[in-house]
Motif scaffolding. Sequence first.
Motif, PDB file in Angstrom:
ATOM      1  N   ILE A  12       0.838  -1.205   0.000  1.00 52.49           N
ATOM      2  CA  ILE A  12       0.000   0.000   0.000  1.00 52.49           C
ATOM      3  C   ILE A  12       0.872   1.254   0.000  1.00 52.49           C
ATOM      4  O   ILE A  12       0.524   2.274  -0.608  1.00 52.49           O
ATOM      5  N   LEU A  13       2.020   1.160   0.674  1.00 52.65           N
ATOM      6  CA  LEU A  13       2.905   2.319   0.808  1.00 52.65           C
ATOM      7  C   LEU A  13       4.140   2.259  -0.078  1.00 52.65           C
ATOM      8  O   LEU A  13       4.719   3.299  -0.396  1.00 52.65           O
ATOM      9  N   PHE A  14       4.546   1.018  -0.459  1.00 49.35           N
ATOM     10  CA  PHE A  14       5.785   0.852  -1.203  1.00 49.35           C
ATOM     11  C   PHE A  14       5.535   0.023  -2.459  1.00 49.35           C
ATOM     12  O   PHE A  14       4.499  -0.626  -2.585  1.00 49.35           O
ATOM     13  N   PRO A  15       6.496   0.015  -3.406  1.00 42.92           N
ATOM     14  CA  PRO A  15       6.363  -0.827  -4.600  1.00 42.92           C
ATOM     15  C   PRO A  15       6.272  -2.301  -4.219  1.00 42.92           C
ATOM     16  O   PRO A  15       6.776  -2.733  -3.185  1.00 42.92           O
ATOM     17  N   TRP A  16       5.628  -3.080  -5.092  1.00 46.65           N
ATOM     18  CA  TRP A  16       5.442  -4.507  -4.847  1.00 46.65           C
ATOM     19  C   TRP A  16       6.778  -5.217  -4.610  1.00 46.65           C
ATOM     20  O   TRP A  16       6.907  -6.054  -3.715  1.00 46.65           O
ATOM     21  N   GLY A  17       7.765  -4.888  -5.422  1.00 48.54           N
ATOM     22  CA  GLY A  17       9.061  -5.548  -5.289  1.00 48.54           C
ATOM     23  C   GLY A  17       9.683  -5.329  -3.932  1.00 48.54           C
ATOM     24  O   GLY A  17      10.229  -6.243  -3.316  1.00 48.54           O
ATOM     25  N   PHE A  18       9.578  -4.086  -3.431  1.00 41.71           N
ATOM     26  CA  PHE A  18      10.122  -3.776  -2.111  1.00 41.71           C
ATOM     27  C   PHE A  18       9.355  -4.537  -1.033  1.00 41.71           C
ATOM     28  O   PHE A  18       9.961  -5.074  -0.086  1.00 41.71           O
ATOM     29  N   ALA A  19       8.026  -4.593  -1.158  1.00 37.95           N
ATOM     30  CA  ALA A  19       7.193  -5.282  -0.166  1.00 37.95           C
ATOM     31  C   ALA A  19       7.564  -6.756  -0.070  1.00 37.95           C
ATOM     32  O   ALA A  19       7.720  -7.307   1.025  1.00 37.95           O
ATOM     33  N   VAL A  20       7.717  -7.397  -1.229  1.00 40.06           N
ATOM     34  CA  VAL A  20       8.085  -8.817  -1.242  1.00 40.06           C
ATOM     35  C   VAL A  20       9.484  -9.009  -0.651  1.00 40.06           C
ATOM     36  O   VAL A  20       9.718  -9.906   0.165  1.00 40.06           O
ATOM     37  N   GLY A  21      10.419  -8.167  -1.056  1.00 41.54           N
ATOM     38  CA  GLY A  21      11.792  -8.301  -0.590  1.00 41.54           C
ATOM     39  C   GLY A  21      11.922  -8.137   0.910  1.00 41.54           C
ATOM     40  O   GLY A  21      12.613  -8.921   1.571  1.00 41.54           O
ATOM     41  N   ILE A  22      11.243  -7.145   1.470  1.00 38.19           N
ATOM     42  CA  ILE A  22      11.387  -6.890   2.903  1.00 38.19           C
ATOM     43  C   ILE A  22      10.748  -7.995   3.726  1.00 38.19           C
ATOM     44  O   ILE A  22      11.255  -8.391   4.781  1.00 38.19           O
ATOM     45  N   VAL A  23       9.621  -8.537   3.249  1.00 31.72           N
ATOM     46  CA  VAL A  23       8.973  -9.644   3.967  1.00 31.72           C
ATOM     47  C   VAL A  23       9.856 -10.891   3.922  1.00 31.72           C
ATOM     48  O   VAL A  23       9.970 -11.625   4.915  1.00 31.72           O
ATOM     49  N   LEU A  24      10.504 -11.138   2.797  1.00 39.53           N
ATOM     50  CA  LEU A  24      11.398 -12.289   2.702  1.00 39.53           C
ATOM     51  C   LEU A  24      12.609 -12.138   3.634  1.00 39.53           C
ATOM     52  O   LEU A  24      13.057 -13.115   4.245  1.00 39.53           O
ATOM     53  N   LEU A  25      13.116 -10.918   3.765  1.00 35.47           N
ATOM     54  CA  LEU A  25      14.241 -10.701   4.684  1.00 35.47           C
ATOM     55  C   LEU A  25      13.801 -10.876   6.135  1.00 35.47           C
ATOM     56  O   LEU A  25      14.564 -11.364   6.964  1.00 35.47           O
ATOM     57  N   ILE A  26      12.583 -10.465   6.447  1.00 35.20           N
ATOM     58  CA  ILE A  26      12.059 -10.688   7.797  1.00 35.20           C
ATOM     59  C   ILE A  26      11.928 -12.188   8.057  1.00 35.20           C
ATOM     60  O   ILE A  26      12.213 -12.679   9.156  1.00 35.20           O
ATOM     61  N   LEU A  27      11.509 -12.926   7.014  1.00 41.21           N
ATOM     62  CA  LEU A  27      11.403 -14.380   7.143  1.00 41.21           C
ATOM     63  C   LEU A  27      12.775 -14.993   7.439  1.00 41.21           C
ATOM     64  O   LEU A  27      12.897 -15.869   8.303  1.00 41.21           O
ATOM     65  N   VAL A  28      13.799 -14.526   6.726  1.00 38.95           N
ATOM     66  CA  VAL A  28      15.156 -15.031   6.953  1.00 38.95           C
ATOM     67  C   VAL A  28      15.578 -14.755   8.398  1.00 38.95           C
ATOM     68  O   VAL A  28      16.175 -15.609   9.068  1.00 38.95           O
ATOM     69  N   HIS A  29      15.265 -13.554   8.876  1.00 43.90           N
ATOM     70  CA  HIS A  29      15.580 -13.188  10.263  1.00 43.90           C
ATOM     71  C   HIS A  29      14.933 -14.162  11.243  1.00 43.90           C
ATOM     72  O   HIS A  29      15.591 -14.681  12.159  1.00 43.90           O
ATOM     73  N   GLU A  30      13.639 -14.428  11.061  1.00 38.61           N
ATOM     74  CA  GLU A  30      12.927 -15.326  11.978  1.00 38.61           C
ATOM     75  C   GLU A  30      13.437 -16.760  11.869  1.00 38.61           C
ATOM     76  O   GLU A  30      13.483 -17.486  12.869  1.00 38.61           O
ATOM     77  N   LEU A  31      13.817 -17.168  10.673  1.00 34.87           N
ATOM     78  CA  LEU A  31      14.371 -18.512  10.514  1.00 34.87           C
ATOM     79  C   LEU A  31      15.685 -18.654  11.289  1.00 34.87           C
ATOM     80  O   LEU A  31      16.029 -19.755  11.734  1.00 34.87           O
ATOM     81  N   GLY A  32      16.397 -17.539  11.447  1.00 31.27           N
ATOM     82  CA  GLY A  32      17.611 -17.573  12.266  1.00 31.27           C
ATOM     83  C   GLY A  32      17.283 -17.958  13.701  1.00 31.27           C
ATOM     84  O   GLY A  32      18.002 -18.745  14.335  1.00 31.27           O
ATOM     85  N   HIS A  33      16.189 -17.409  14.234  1.00 27.71           N
ATOM     86  CA  HIS A  33      15.753 -17.779  15.584  1.00 27.71           C
ATOM     87  C   HIS A  33      15.341 -19.252  15.635  1.00 27.71           C
ATOM     88  O   HIS A  33      15.663 -19.963  16.589  1.00 27.71           O
ATOM     89  N   VAL A  34      14.602 -19.688  14.611  1.00 30.22           N
ATOM     90  CA  VAL A  34      14.114 -21.067  14.580  1.00 30.22           C
ATOM     91  C   VAL A  34      15.278 -22.050  14.556  1.00 30.22           C
ATOM     92  O   VAL A  34      15.305 -23.037  15.311  1.00 30.22           O
ATOM     93  N   ILE A  35      16.274 -21.773  13.694  1.00 24.58           N
ATOM     94  CA  ILE A  35      17.431 -22.666  13.583  1.00 24.58           C
ATOM     95  C   ILE A  35      18.207 -22.712  14.901  1.00 24.58           C
ATOM     96  O   ILE A  35      18.602 -23.779  15.376  1.00 24.58           O
ATOM     97  N   ALA A  36      18.404 -21.539  15.512  1.00 24.09           N
ATOM     98  CA  ALA A  36      19.136 -21.488  16.781  1.00 24.09           C
ATOM     99  C   ALA A  36      18.387 -22.245  17.876  1.00 24.09           C
ATOM    100  O   ALA A  36      18.998 -22.949  18.687  1.00 24.09           O
ATOM    101  N   ALA A  37      17.058 -22.091  17.906  1.00 24.86           N
ATOM    102  CA  ALA A  37      16.258 -22.795  18.913  1.00 24.86           C
ATOM    103  C   ALA A  37      16.330 -24.304  18.708  1.00 24.86           C
ATOM    104  O   ALA A  37      16.446 -25.072  19.668  1.00 24.86           O
ATOM    105  N   LYS A  38      16.277 -24.729  17.452  1.00 25.43           N
ATOM    106  CA  LYS A  38      16.376 -26.163  17.158  1.00 25.43           C
ATOM    107  C   LYS A  38      17.734 -26.715  17.580  1.00 25.43           C
ATOM    108  O   LYS A  38      17.838 -27.846  18.072  1.00 25.43           O
ATOM    109  N   GLN A  39      18.772 -25.933  17.375  1.00 27.38           N
ATOM    110  CA  GLN A  39      20.110 -26.367  17.772  1.00 27.38           C
ATOM    111  C   GLN A  39      20.210 -26.560  19.281  1.00 27.38           C
ATOM    112  O   GLN A  39      20.980 -27.393  19.762  1.00 27.38           O
ATOM    113  N   LYS A  40      19.428 -25.795  20.018  1.00 32.47           N
ATOM    114  CA  LYS A  40      19.406 -25.921  21.474  1.00 32.47           C
ATOM    115  C   LYS A  40      18.353 -26.909  21.959  1.00 32.47           C
ATOM    116  O   LYS A  40      18.165 -27.069  23.170  1.00 32.47           O
TER     117      LYS A  40
END
Length: 353
Positions: free
Chosen positions: A53-81
Amino acid sequence: MQPNKQKKNPFWVFGAAAAFVLAQGKWLLTLLKFGKFGGVFLSMLLSIGAYAILFPWGFAVGIVLLILVHELGHVIAAKQKGLPVSAPVFVPFVGAMINMKRHPRDAVTEAYIAFGGPLLGSIGALAVFGLAYYVDSKLLYSVALSGFLINLFNLLPIHPLDGGRIATAVSRWLWLVGLVGGLVLILYHFNIILLIIWVMFAYNLYKKFVKHREHGEQRAVSASFLIPAEPLIEQGYIIPGEEHKRELPFVTYSDLEGQQYVRVVWDSLSFQGTIPLMQQGLIQRTHVTRLERVQREDGLHLMIHCQVDYEPYENDKYYEVPNAARWKFGFAYLGLALFLIAMMSMVHKVGNI
């Protein structure tokens, strides 16, 4: 003369995919309902739509994917523990979150899981920066810059941000730095999300170190139990009135995953009920707050409303961290923060943003 080739937006594929998703929304919702990660994809789509709504479609998709990568970092670390976690759930303009099904038992584990998010998220943003440099895309530079900023923001030593959790293994004095620094940042560059997080953090510190320092914080959890009343009446037992109140004997125990339970007992009613606590606590008392008569097809029943009053228990050993671990997390924390600041400066310089 050959026609000039127009430079294609590197995110046109994502834009087309997003358009297809919106066009086939009803069909996809049916599939998502049955998929294990359906909630993840649906919340991602909602976040992409909100950002678009506020940004171009490409930016919206890219930023959500980077947030996903960030959260997967937590998931992987939690699984390791060895800690089970839920799949990420996205909240537009807030980010995403995972739910830990079992909390860490020490500050080192908490910091390790917290550090996994900004670490993998920074690697993801660095990959986008490399792609932006290769294709010379302003859009990708903007996505990379936002990715670096998001991960740097999460390193603020403020609970519940990642930096606030990493601070538990470095020094809790960093919470004071986050309290003062967060306020300065709000005054210098107002942000409503940061303000909400800061207010919650400040209030939690006040409760923990000022308000409940001497007597502790008093909390309560309630539960209701339905038992048949007909057998009691047949035995000549007089059913108490609805305003009946009494204290109940109890036993408390924890399972191997650290979940604490309170089992209340009312011998004259041959009743036992188990109430889970939201956190480890010192039980003050268990009592009946109200009784309710419920008429059902199979006869009269009695609804017993119980309450457990308790004081949250915080094990001081939780914060006992070996000096080697403190230095390790301290250097890693500072190094990642400086790296993100340097990369943001480089994006501005190379991408002319």
